[in-house]
Motif scaffolding. Structure first.
Motif, PDB file in Angstrom:
ATOM      1  N   GLN A   1       0.831  -1.195   0.000  1.00 25.19           N
ATOM      2  CA  GLN A   1       0.000   0.000   0.000  1.00 25.19           C
ATOM      3  C   GLN A   1       0.876   1.259   0.000  1.00 25.19           C
ATOM      4  O   GLN A   1       2.009   1.261   0.458  1.00 25.19           O
ATOM      5  CB  GLN A   1      -0.954   0.023   1.177  1.00 25.19           C
ATOM      6  N   VAL A   2       0.306   2.323  -0.565  1.00 23.84           N
ATOM      7  CA  VAL A   2       0.991   3.606  -0.664  1.00 23.84           C
ATOM      8  C   VAL A   2       0.002   4.699  -0.286  1.00 23.84           C
ATOM      9  O   VAL A   2      -1.125   4.731  -0.792  1.00 23.84           O
ATOM     10  CB  VAL A   2       1.505   3.857  -2.100  1.00 23.84           C
ATOM     11  N   ASN A   3       0.434   5.596   0.573  1.00 23.94           N
ATOM     12  CA  ASN A   3      -0.367   6.769   0.901  1.00 23.94           C
ATOM     13  C   ASN A   3      -0.042   7.856  -0.114  1.00 23.94           C
ATOM     14  O   ASN A   3       1.093   8.332  -0.207  1.00 23.94           O
ATOM     15  CB  ASN A   3      -0.043   7.245   2.326  1.00 23.94           C
ATOM     16  N   LEU A   4      -1.047   8.258  -0.899  1.00 22.43           N
ATOM     17  CA  LEU A   4      -0.877   9.323  -1.881  1.00 22.43           C
ATOM     18  C   LEU A   4      -1.780  10.481  -1.477  1.00 22.43           C
ATOM     19  O   LEU A   4      -2.989  10.452  -1.717  1.00 22.43           O
ATOM     20  CB  LEU A   4      -1.210   8.828  -3.289  1.00 22.43           C
ATOM     21  N   ALA A   5      -1.195  11.444  -0.813  1.00 24.33           N
ATOM     22  CA  ALA A   5      -1.900  12.651  -0.371  1.00 24.33           C
ATOM     23  C   ALA A   5      -3.155  12.331   0.445  1.00 24.33           C
ATOM     24  O   ALA A   5      -4.198  12.953   0.271  1.00 24.33           O
ATOM     25  CB  ALA A   5      -2.253  13.521  -1.564  1.00 24.33           C
ATOM     26  N   GLY A   6      -3.037  11.344   1.321  1.00 19.23           N
ATOM     27  CA  GLY A   6      -4.138  11.030   2.222  1.00 19.23           C
ATOM     28  C   GLY A   6      -5.046   9.911   1.766  1.00 19.23           C
ATOM     29  O   GLY A   6      -5.903   9.469   2.521  1.00 19.23           O
ATOM     30  N   SER A   7      -4.891   9.435   0.540  1.00 14.52           N
ATOM     31  CA  SER A   7      -5.688   8.310   0.032  1.00 14.52           C
ATOM     32  C   SER A   7      -4.839   7.043   0.048  1.00 14.52           C
ATOM     33  O   SER A   7      -3.655   7.085  -0.337  1.00 14.52           O
ATOM     34  CB  SER A   7      -6.177   8.590  -1.389  1.00 14.52           C
ATOM     35  N   ASN A   8      -5.433   5.946   0.474  1.00 17.16           N
ATOM     36  CA  ASN A   8      -4.704   4.686   0.528  1.00 17.16           C
ATOM     37  C   ASN A   8      -4.847   3.940  -0.790  1.00 17.16           C
ATOM     38  O   ASN A   8      -5.957   3.622  -1.224  1.00 17.16           O
ATOM     39  CB  ASN A   8      -5.228   3.800   1.668  1.00 17.16           C
ATOM     40  N   HIS A   9      -3.733   3.677  -1.447  1.00 17.26           N
ATOM     41  CA  HIS A   9      -3.709   2.975  -2.721  1.00 17.26           C
ATOM     42  C   HIS A   9      -2.992   1.644  -2.541  1.00 17.26           C
ATOM     43  O   HIS A   9      -1.863   1.605  -2.037  1.00 17.26           O
ATOM     44  CB  HIS A   9      -2.998   3.808  -3.795  1.00 17.26           C
ATOM     45  N   VAL A  10      -3.653   0.567  -2.942  1.00 17.46           N
ATOM     46  CA  VAL A  10      -3.083  -0.774  -2.833  1.00 17.46           C
ATOM     47  C   VAL A  10      -2.711  -1.244  -4.237  1.00 17.46           C
ATOM     48  O   VAL A  10      -3.559  -1.258  -5.139  1.00 17.46           O
ATOM     49  CB  VAL A  10      -4.082  -1.753  -2.176  1.00 17.46           C
ATOM     50  N   TRP A  11      -1.446  -1.635  -4.385  1.00 17.56           N
ATOM     51  CA  TRP A  11      -0.922  -2.039  -5.695  1.00 17.56           C
ATOM     52  C   TRP A  11      -0.677  -3.537  -5.711  1.00 17.56           C
ATOM     53  O   TRP A  11      -0.034  -4.085  -4.806  1.00 17.56           O
ATOM     54  CB  TRP A  11       0.370  -1.269  -6.000  1.00 17.56           C
ATOM     55  N   ILE A  12      -1.210  -4.196  -6.746  1.00 17.02           N
ATOM     56  CA  ILE A  12      -1.131  -5.656  -6.862  1.00 17.02           C
ATOM     57  C   ILE A  12      -0.299  -5.992  -8.093  1.00 17.02           C
ATOM     58  O   ILE A  12      -0.638  -5.600  -9.218  1.00 17.02           O
ATOM     59  CB  ILE A  12      -2.538  -6.272  -6.980  1.00 17.02           C
ATOM     60  N   SER A  13       0.778  -6.736  -7.896  1.00 13.29           N
ATOM     61  CA  SER A  13       1.675  -7.096  -8.998  1.00 13.29           C
ATOM     62  C   SER A  13       1.518  -8.544  -9.436  1.00 13.29           C
ATOM     63  O   SER A  13       2.349  -9.052 -10.183  1.00 13.29           O
ATOM     64  CB  SER A  13       3.136  -6.853  -8.575  1.00 13.29           C
ATOM     65  N   SER A  14       0.485  -9.196  -8.963  1.00 17.30           N
ATOM     66  CA  SER A  14       0.273 -10.617  -9.225  1.00 17.30           C
ATOM     67  C   SER A  14      -1.102 -10.850  -9.844  1.00 17.30           C
ATOM     68  O   SER A  14      -2.114 -10.362  -9.329  1.00 17.30           O
ATOM     69  CB  SER A  14       0.400 -11.411  -7.918  1.00 17.30           C
ATOM     70  N   ASP A  15      -1.132 -11.621 -10.918  1.00 16.06           N
ATOM     71  CA  ASP A  15      -2.403 -11.980 -11.535  1.00 16.06           C
ATOM     72  C   ASP A  15      -3.255 -12.795 -10.579  1.00 16.06           C
ATOM     73  O   ASP A  15      -4.465 -12.585 -10.475  1.00 16.06           O
ATOM     74  CB  ASP A  15      -2.128 -12.763 -12.830  1.00 16.06           C
ATOM     75  N   GLN A  16      -2.642 -13.721  -9.827  1.00 11.61           N
ATOM     76  CA  GLN A  16      -3.395 -14.573  -8.920  1.00 11.61           C
ATOM     77  C   GLN A  16      -4.020 -13.760  -7.790  1.00 11.61           C
ATOM     78  O   GLN A  16      -5.189 -13.957  -7.442  1.00 11.61           O
ATOM     79  CB  GLN A  16      -2.504 -15.664  -8.337  1.00 11.61           C
ATOM     80  N   ILE A  17      -3.264 -12.834  -7.208  1.00 12.50           N
ATOM     81  CA  ILE A  17      -3.830 -12.011  -6.137  1.00 12.50           C
ATOM     82  C   ILE A  17      -4.944 -11.125  -6.685  1.00 12.50           C
ATOM     83  O   ILE A  17      -5.981 -10.925  -6.034  1.00 12.50           O
ATOM     84  CB  ILE A  17      -2.728 -11.167  -5.472  1.00 12.50           C
ATOM     85  N   SER A  18      -4.758 -10.605  -7.891  1.00 15.51           N
ATOM     86  CA  SER A  18      -5.817  -9.800  -8.506  1.00 15.51           C
ATOM     87  C   SER A  18      -7.089 -10.611  -8.665  1.00 15.51           C
ATOM     88  O   SER A  18      -8.198 -10.104  -8.412  1.00 15.51           O
ATOM     89  CB  SER A  18      -5.350  -9.271  -9.870  1.00 15.51           C
TER      90      SER A  18
END
Length: 623
Positions: free
Chosen positions: A73-90
């Motif tokens: 996860q990444v905090n971008l100006a107060g919003s929580n963004h979750v980044w998925i690099s896996s097809d299976q997790i997606s």
């Protein structure tokens, strides 16, 4: 007065930052027994925004995935963004748990709430408007596919090839016009509005992109009056122009139907049984059709531009593709029925989408409830990104993932090989089209456009990054990016423009003569264009991606010079394009002339008067 305005803005920004910090700290508390997702620490208030480059940010997010794991996860100006690099997790989250992962995040720069307005199907939350428009979309796509998309791609491919023959230095225009014309025909039965459709797509793309409209970077600005925020006034004019355009196009199809001369189109399907779809407001049908037109107008052109890039930097594959086309098609252009017999063409198309995905950050989802995955807490309100750039570079699935290699789809031994080759490879249901309940419903249109469009180009043309000997006697033509510059809005240095210079006919283009679209766009920055690069390094495109973009503007890998908006397209680059032989040229010109004489090609149309409505309530906006 100016100082007072700045103080007011600073105060609003400070209050907004404190509010976001308070709400985020309460919302994102990790329950007992669960772990917080890993990710970069970031800075106060801004989070990790300063660490994310505007140019090719998807590479940075992919690099963080290597550091923090396939979900972080990444905090971008107060919003929580979750980044998925896996097809299976997606799939585990966005598809299997679609009940809570199928919403869309709010886009602040749009005046109408994208989640509830029932204007843009891909941006709607999971609600009644989304359900009825998906039902409508399923029908119009199915009917189009059954009719081989009314042969519109094959018809417009001839016009595209003639434009490439006559003015190859405008290859980007030819490819984008091909897609826009096909999409216009599918949406409303005619191609005359293709330039307008492209501009509607450009402007909406700016409005929905995180790196586009200012309102997406500083959402609090959208609560201020228009006179104080030009970006808000720009969006108001964009939305009004779009609405009027959709209304006009619906009215014209209604008129054609009354006169019993309406060609096949999505709008015609809607109008033949208006009550069937249960649309709730007057122009919902117009938006339902128009949105699909916009969605296809620029996105499908991006892989075609990637094809040109790939054939120049990986030249061994073009002769292989041409051999297949010659064997299957002979002395004619490819048609829909050739699909089962063209597995290598389909492999090239599939590899274009994998190697340089047109939406590299993925279309974001929005989590409506707290969730847990493998012991990690994912808080409600998180924006979920299936990071296509990283998913398409899984080293186990895609060995030597940075190389463009269509053989990975047609040779046994590769993890991606699949039989039967009459069906596979295919772009249908590939990860680029999304996950779960948010899978793109227009993927069959993209599939047909790319098969006919890329197949036709390869059937007629050779291309090369280098100036090589041309045995056909046809002239090599240099397509030079230095001649395709971004020019900011300004006064036309020529003063007045003659009607001849504003020619919008469909006859073979004449060098030096430009369409109205060219005249208008010459005054604007191209949407998403990066700062002009001083020079292109001639190093191999196999350079590791982590070194592909330096902090300076110089690119190490010229195949990564991409636009910066949500849809990432290769920016115009320098290469050589020439026809394979004179017989093919004659064939294409004759076919084009026959269709032209039959009235199949109409001139582009202007909707907003002189200079496309500059300084008027409706018209083209700066992009």
């Amino acid at each position: 007065m100016a100082i007072l305005t700045l103080l007011v803005l600073a105060s609003i920004l400070g209050l907004f930052a404190l509010y976001k910090r308070f709400t985020i700290s309460n919302r994102h508390r990790t329950p007992d027994g669960l772990k917080t997702l890993p990710g970069p620490k970031g800075y106060p208030i801004l989070g990790s925004v300063p660490d994310v480059p505007e140019k090719n940010s998807f590479i940075k997010f992919a690099d963080w995935g290597k550091e923090y794991g396939p979900i972080y996860q990444v905090n971008l100006a107060g919003s929580n963004h979750v980044w998925i690099s896996s097809d299976q997790i997606s799939k585990d989250l966005l598809a299997k748990k679609g009940a809570i992962y199928s919403d869309r995040p709010h886009i602040p720069a749009l005046l109408s709430d994208n989640r509830t307005s029932s204007q843009y199907l891909p941006l709607l939350s999971k609600n009644d408007g989304w359900a009825r428009q998906r039902k409508f979309a399923s029908t119009i796509m199915r009917e189009s596919e059954k009719a081989n998309f009314h042969r519109y791609p094959e018809l417009e491919a001839k016009r595209m090839l003639v434009e490439l023959l006559d003015e190859p230095n405008r290859y980007n225009h030819a490819l984008e016009s091909f897609i826009s014309r096909v999409t216009c025909r599918l949406a409303w039965g005619h191609s005359e509005a293709s330039d307008e459709l492209k501009q509607r797509a450009r402007e909406l793309l700016v409005g929905v992109s995180p790196t586009g409209a200012l309102g997406n970077k500083l959402p609090f600005l959208m609560s201020l009056p228009d006179w104080l925020v030009p970006a808000k006034a720009w969006e108001r004019r964009r939305a009004a122009t779009e609405r009027k355009f959709f209304e006009v196009m619906q009215g014209e199809v209604e008129s054609d139907m009354r006169d019993k001369k309406a060609p096949a189109s999505w709008m015609k399907i809607f109008l033949q049984n208006r009550e069937k779809w249960g649309f709730k407001y007057e122009l919902e049908g117009a938006y339902a059709v128009g949105m699909h037109g916009i969605a296809g107008a620029l996105t499908i052109a991006a892989p075609m531009q990637t094809f040109c890039l790939a054939m120049c930097y990986y030249p061994r594959f073009l002769p292989m593709l041409q051999e297949e086309l010659d064997r299957v098609c002979g002395d004619r252009l490819p048609v829909a029925e050739d699909r089962p017999n063209l597995p290598f063409l389909r492999a090239v198309i599939r590899e274009c989408l994998r190697w340089r995905p047109p939406v590299p950050t993925g279309i974001p989802h929005y989590l409506t409830e707290d969730d847990e995955y493998n012991g990690y807490h994912i808080p409600k309100g998180s924006v979920m990104h299936p990071l296509e750039w990283a998913i398409s570079r899984d080293p186990d699935m895609f060995p030597d993932c940075e190389a463009f290699n269509p053989l990975r789809w047609v040779e046994p031994g590769y993890p991606t090989y699949q039989e039967p080759l009459t069906q596979f490879p295919t772009i249908i249901n590939s990860t680029q089209f999304g996950y779960g309940r948010r899978v793109c419903q227009g993927q069959t249109v993209a599939d047909e456009d790319l098969l006919i469009g890329i197949g036709s180009i390869a059937w007629l043309f050779n291309m090369s990054k280098q100036d090589i000997s041309n045995p056909t006697g046809e002239p090599n033509v240099v397509i030079d990016s230095e001649k395709v510059e971004n020019i900011t809005l300004g006064t036309n240095p020529q003063g007045s423009i003659s009607s001849e210079e504003l020619n919008t006919g469909v006859d073979s283009p004449v060098p030096g003569r430009h369409t109205m679209e060219d005249v208008i766009l010459s005054k604007y920055s191209y949407p998403g264009a990066a700062p002009k690069v001083d020079s292109m390094d001639e190093k191999s495109p196999f350079t590791e991606q982590k070194t592909a973009v330096q902090k300076s503007t110089k690119m190490l890998d010229p195949t990564l010079d991409f636009s910066t908006l949500l849809i990432a397209k290769p920016l115009p680059f320098k290469f050589h394009l020439w026809p394979r032989d004179s017989e093919r040229v004659s064939k294409v010109r004759n076919l084009f002339n026959e269709n032209h004489q039959n009235g199949d090609y109409s001139s582009n149309r202007e909707f907003w008067g002189e200079n496309q409505g500059a300084d008027k309530p409706l018209g083209w906006g700066k992009v």
